[in-house]
Design a protein around this motif. Structure first.
Motif, PDB file in Angstrom:
ATOM      1  N   VAL A 164    -100.685  -4.315   6.061  1.00 11.55           N
ATOM      2  CA  VAL A 164    -100.828  -3.006   5.405  1.00 11.55           C
ATOM      3  C   VAL A 164    -102.298  -2.686   5.181  1.00 11.55           C
ATOM      4  O   VAL A 164    -102.757  -1.555   5.417  1.00 11.55           O
ATOM      5  N   LEU A 165    -103.067  -3.689   4.737  1.00 12.85           N
ATOM      6  CA  LEU A 165    -104.487  -3.479   4.463  1.00 12.85           C
ATOM      7  C   LEU A 165    -105.249  -3.099   5.721  1.00 12.85           C
ATOM      8  O   LEU A 165    -106.166  -2.272   5.687  1.00 12.85           O
ATOM      9  N   SER A 166    -104.874  -3.669   6.844  1.00 14.04           N
ATOM     10  CA  SER A 166    -105.537  -3.331   8.108  1.00 14.04           C
ATOM     11  C   SER A 166    -105.406  -1.838   8.406  1.00 14.04           C
ATOM     12  O   SER A 166    -106.349  -1.194   8.882  1.00 14.04           O
ATOM     13  N   GLY A 167    -104.229  -1.276   8.098  1.00 17.19           N
ATOM     14  CA  GLY A 167    -104.023   0.160   8.295  1.00 17.19           C
ATOM     15  C   GLY A 167    -104.896   0.987   7.370  1.00 17.19           C
ATOM     16  O   GLY A 167    -105.462   2.012   7.775  1.00 17.19           O
ATOM     17  N   VAL A 168    -105.030   0.547   6.123  1.00 12.01           N
ATOM     18  CA  VAL A 168    -105.867   1.256   5.149  1.00 12.01           C
ATOM     19  C   VAL A 168    -107.328   1.232   5.590  1.00 12.01           C
ATOM     20  O   VAL A 168    -108.043   2.235   5.514  1.00 12.01           O
ATOM     21  N   LEU A 169    -107.774   0.076   6.074  1.00 15.59           N
ATOM     22  CA  LEU A 169    -109.158  -0.043   6.533  1.00 15.59           C
ATOM     23  C   LEU A 169    -109.448   0.902   7.695  1.00 15.59           C
ATOM     24  O   LEU A 169    -110.524   1.505   7.777  1.00 15.59           O
ATOM     25  N   GLU A 170    -108.491   1.055   8.568  1.00 17.41           N
ATOM     26  CA  GLU A 170    -108.671   1.957   9.696  1.00 17.41           C
ATOM     27  C   GLU A 170    -108.789   3.401   9.213  1.00 17.41           C
ATOM     28  O   GLU A 170    -109.613   4.182   9.714  1.00 17.41           O
ATOM     29  N   ASP A 171    -107.995   3.764   8.199  1.00 17.62           N
ATOM     30  CA  ASP A 171    -108.077   5.111   7.627  1.00 17.62           C
ATOM     31  C   ASP A 171    -109.444   5.349   6.995  1.00 17.62           C
ATOM     32  O   ASP A 171    -110.022   6.438   7.110  1.00 17.62           O
ATOM     33  N   VAL A 172    -109.975   4.329   6.302  1.00 15.26           N
ATOM     34  CA  VAL A 172    -111.284   4.461   5.661  1.00 15.26           C
ATOM     35  C   VAL A 172    -112.363   4.663   6.717  1.00 15.26           C
ATOM     36  O   VAL A 172    -113.272   5.490   6.562  1.00 15.26           O
ATOM     37  N   ARG A 173    -112.275   3.915   7.808  1.00 17.01           N
ATOM     38  CA  ARG A 173    -113.262   4.072   8.894  1.00 17.01           C
ATOM     39  C   ARG A 173    -113.273   5.520   9.413  1.00 17.01           C
ATOM     40  O   ARG A 173    -114.342   6.091   9.676  1.00 17.01           O
ATOM     41  N   LYS A 174    -112.105   6.108   9.575  1.00 20.33           N
ATOM     42  CA  LYS A 174    -112.016   7.491  10.068  1.00 20.33           C
ATOM     43  C   LYS A 174    -112.611   8.466   9.049  1.00 20.33           C
ATOM     44  O   LYS A 174    -113.322   9.405   9.428  1.00 20.33           O
ATOM     45  N   MET A 175    -112.338   8.227   7.754  1.00 16.25           N
ATOM     46  CA  MET A 175    -112.846   9.120   6.715  1.00 16.25           C
ATOM     47  C   MET A 175    -114.364   9.078   6.629  1.00 16.25           C
ATOM     48  O   MET A 175    -115.012  10.100   6.362  1.00 16.25           O
ATOM     49  N   GLN A 176    -114.944   7.903   6.878  1.00 15.92           N
ATOM     50  CA  GLN A 176    -116.399   7.764   6.782  1.00 15.92           C
ATOM     51  C   GLN A 176    -117.133   8.695   7.738  1.00 15.92           C
ATOM     52  O   GLN A 176    -118.278   9.069   7.495  1.00 15.92           O
ATOM     53  N   LYS A 177    -116.492   9.081   8.814  1.00 14.65           N
ATOM     54  CA  LYS A 177    -117.123   9.938   9.814  1.00 14.65           C
ATOM     55  C   LYS A 177    -117.066  11.417   9.445  1.00 14.65           C
ATOM     56  O   LYS A 177    -117.718  12.248  10.078  1.00 14.65           O
ATOM     57  N   THR A 178    -116.295  11.756   8.404  1.00 23.51           N
ATOM     58  CA  THR A 178    -116.057  13.172   8.115  1.00 23.51           C
ATOM     59  C   THR A 178    -116.607  13.625   6.768  1.00 23.51           C
ATOM     60  O   THR A 178    -116.490  14.801   6.434  1.00 23.51           O
ATOM     61  N   VAL A 179    -117.220  12.733   5.985  1.00 22.91           N
ATOM     62  CA  VAL A 179    -117.666  13.094   4.633  1.00 22.91           C
ATOM     63  C   VAL A 179    -119.185  13.102   4.555  1.00 22.91           C
ATOM     64  O   VAL A 179    -119.881  12.603   5.437  1.00 22.91           O
TER      65      VAL A 179
END
Length: 388
Positions: free
Chosen positions: A146-161
Motif C-alpha cells: 500500500v505504501l508503495s502506491g502512496v509513494l508513487e502518488d507523492v512523486r506525481k504530485m511533486q511535479k505539479t506543485v
C-alpha cells in the motif's frame, strides 16, 4: 577549576567535579577552551551554545533552527539498511526536549519513556537477528505494498506543485521512505548479530516518574541500556540522548531550587570557591556520562567492543551558566570510531571554534565536507590531536 584538568595531553588529572571519570578515562577525550561565536546574533540563553555546536551557526531567535544538526547529516551517510535512521531519546520525560532537527520546520521529537523506547525497539515489528527461524509478517507485506502506491502518488504530485508545497512534500516523502525502509527490513531476514540480546521489558516498566535527579538518572540508565542493544542489533547507527535539557528543571531532594534556577541564584561558597548545589547537579550529569560510556564499552563486538566502533560526542549549552557564557565550552568525546580516533587525552582548544569537533566528527564518519559552520564558527580544521 574543579572541572578543567590542569594537564594537557595524556595522563591528565581529574579535578573533583570529574573525578568519577576514572573508570572510563582511557575511553574518552576531554576538550576545553573551545569557543562558540555569536557574531551578529544575540546570545540566546541556554540555546545559542548547543545550536552552534550541533548545527555550526548561531540562531537569530529562540525558534531559529539554522541548517541541520550533525546527527542527521551523519545518519544520512551511515544508516542505510537500518530500521531507524536515528533515534532521539530524553531522560527528562518531556518529548519536546531534543537537540536534533532536520531543518527550520522539522524538529525531531524525543522518545520520553523507557517503556516507549522498549516497545519501539523490541515490540511488534522487531526481527531477532539470532532467531533460528525467520517468518515475515504478512500484514507488513500488505502495508509495504500500500505504501508503495502512496509513494508513487507523492512523486506525481511533486511535479505539479509550487516550491513551498514541494518542500513540504519532500519532507513527507522522506518520512514515507523511512517507513518503507522499516517495512523492507521487517520482511527481510536479518544478518546474525552475536552481541544482540533482547532485553527484559520488566525494567522499563518500573521507571520512576518526575524530575528528581534520582528519577532522571534511573530513566537515563534504562534508556542507555536499550540504546546499546539497539546498536548491537543494528536497528540504528545514530542515537541522541538528552540527559538534562537547557533550562534544566532537575531537582535535588532537600534543596528548594531546580538546577537552572540554582545556577543563577545560588551564591558562590567563599570557602569552596564554587556553587555547591550547582556542582552537585553537574556531578550527577557526569556520572550519567560515565554510565553511558560504560554501557557501550561492555558490549562485545568483533575483536573489541561496541564503543571501539563508535564516536560519542557530548555537548552542553553554556560554560558558566550564571552569566550565560558560550566561551570555553567543554565537550566530551568517547570511542575510537573503528580505529580513527585516539582516546585518553585532554585537549586545549586555545580559544578556537567549538565547531572543530563537529567538523572532525563529520570527517571521521565519512561525510565529505571541506568546511563546516558559518562566519566565525566556520572551520576546515579538524582536532588533529585525537585523530589516529
Amino acid at each position: 577549576s574543579i572541572f578543567v584538568p590542569k594537564k594537557v595531553g595524556p595522563n591528565y588529572d581529574l579535578p573533583e567535579e570529574i573525578a568519577c571519570f576514572k573508570p572510563v578515562k582511557q575511553y574518552i577525550n576531554i576538550l576545553t577552551n573551545f569557543n562558540g561565536f555569536r557574531d551578529s546574533a544575540p546570545n540566546l540563553c541556554h540555546y545559542t551554545g548547543w545550536v552552534i555546536q550541533r548545527a555550526g551557526t548561531p540562531p537569530m531567535t529562540n525558534i531559529d533552527r539554522p541548517g541541520q544538526t550533525i546527527d542527521v547529516t551523519i545518519a544520512r551517510k551511515i544508516s542505510a539498511g537500518t530500521r531507524y535512521q536515528y533515534l532521539n531519546v530524553t531522560a527528562t520525560s518531556d518529548a519536546r526536549d531534543t537537540l536534533s532537527y532536520e531543518n527550520a520546520t522539522t524538529v525531531n521529537a524525543s522518545i520520553a519513556s523507557p517503556l516507549e523506547l522498549y516497545e519501539k525497539l523490541f515490540g511488534p515489528g522487531f526481527q531477532d537477528p539470532n532467531a533460528p527461524e525467520f517468518k515475515p509478517d504478512p500484514m507488513t507485506m500488505v502495508r509495504k505494498s500500500v505504501l508503495s502506491g502512496v509513494l508513487e502518488d507523492v512523486r506525481k504530485m511533486q511535479k505539479t506543485v509550487g516550491a513551498a508545497d514541494r518542500e513540504r512534500l519532500d519532507q513527507y516523502f522522506t518520512a514515507l521512505r523511512d517507513l518503507e525502509r522499516q517495512f523492507e527490513l521487517q520482511i527481510t531476514k536479518p544478518e546474525p548479530r552475536p552481541a544482540c540480546v533482547v532485553p527484559s521489558r520488566e525494567a522499563a516498566e518500573k521507571a520512576l516518574s518526575g524530575v528528581s535527579a534520582q528519577a532522571v538518572g534511573m530513566r537515563h540508565k534504562l534508556m542507555t541500556d536499550l540504546l546499546a542493544m539497539a546498536l548491537a542489533c543494528d536497528q540504528t547507527r545514530v542515537v541522541n540522548m538528552v540527559y538534562s535539557k537547557p533550562f534544566s528543571g532537575t531537582t535535588k531532594d532537600g534543596y528548594d531550587k531546580p538546577h537552572h534556577t540554582a545556577t543563577h541564584e545560588e551564591p558562590v561558597d567563599e570557602r569552596l570557591g564554587y556553587q555547591p548545589n550547582v556542582s552537585w547537579f553537574t556531578r550527577r550529569a557526569m556520572e550519567a556520562w560515565v554510565y553511558f560510556v560504560q554501557a557501550f564499552a561492555s558490549v562485545k563486538e568483533g575483536n573489541g567492543t561496541l564503543l571501539d566502533n563508535m564516536l560519542i560526542y557530548a555537548t552542553t549549552d553554556q560554560s558558566f551558566a550564571k552569566v550565560h557564557s558560550i566561551e570555553n565550552l567543554p565537550m566530551l568525546v568517547a570511542g575510537r570510531a573503528g580505529g580513527r580516533i585516539k582516546t585518553g587525552l585532554h585537549i586545549d582548544g586555545g580559544g578556537s571554534p567549538s565547531t572543530r569537533m563537529g567538523y572532525t566528527a563529520l570527517k571521521v564518519m565519512g561525510v565529505d565536507v571541506s568546511s563546516w559552520g558559518t562566519q566565525s564558527n566556520a572551520t576546515s580544521k579538524e582536532i588533529g590531536e585525537i585523530l589516529a
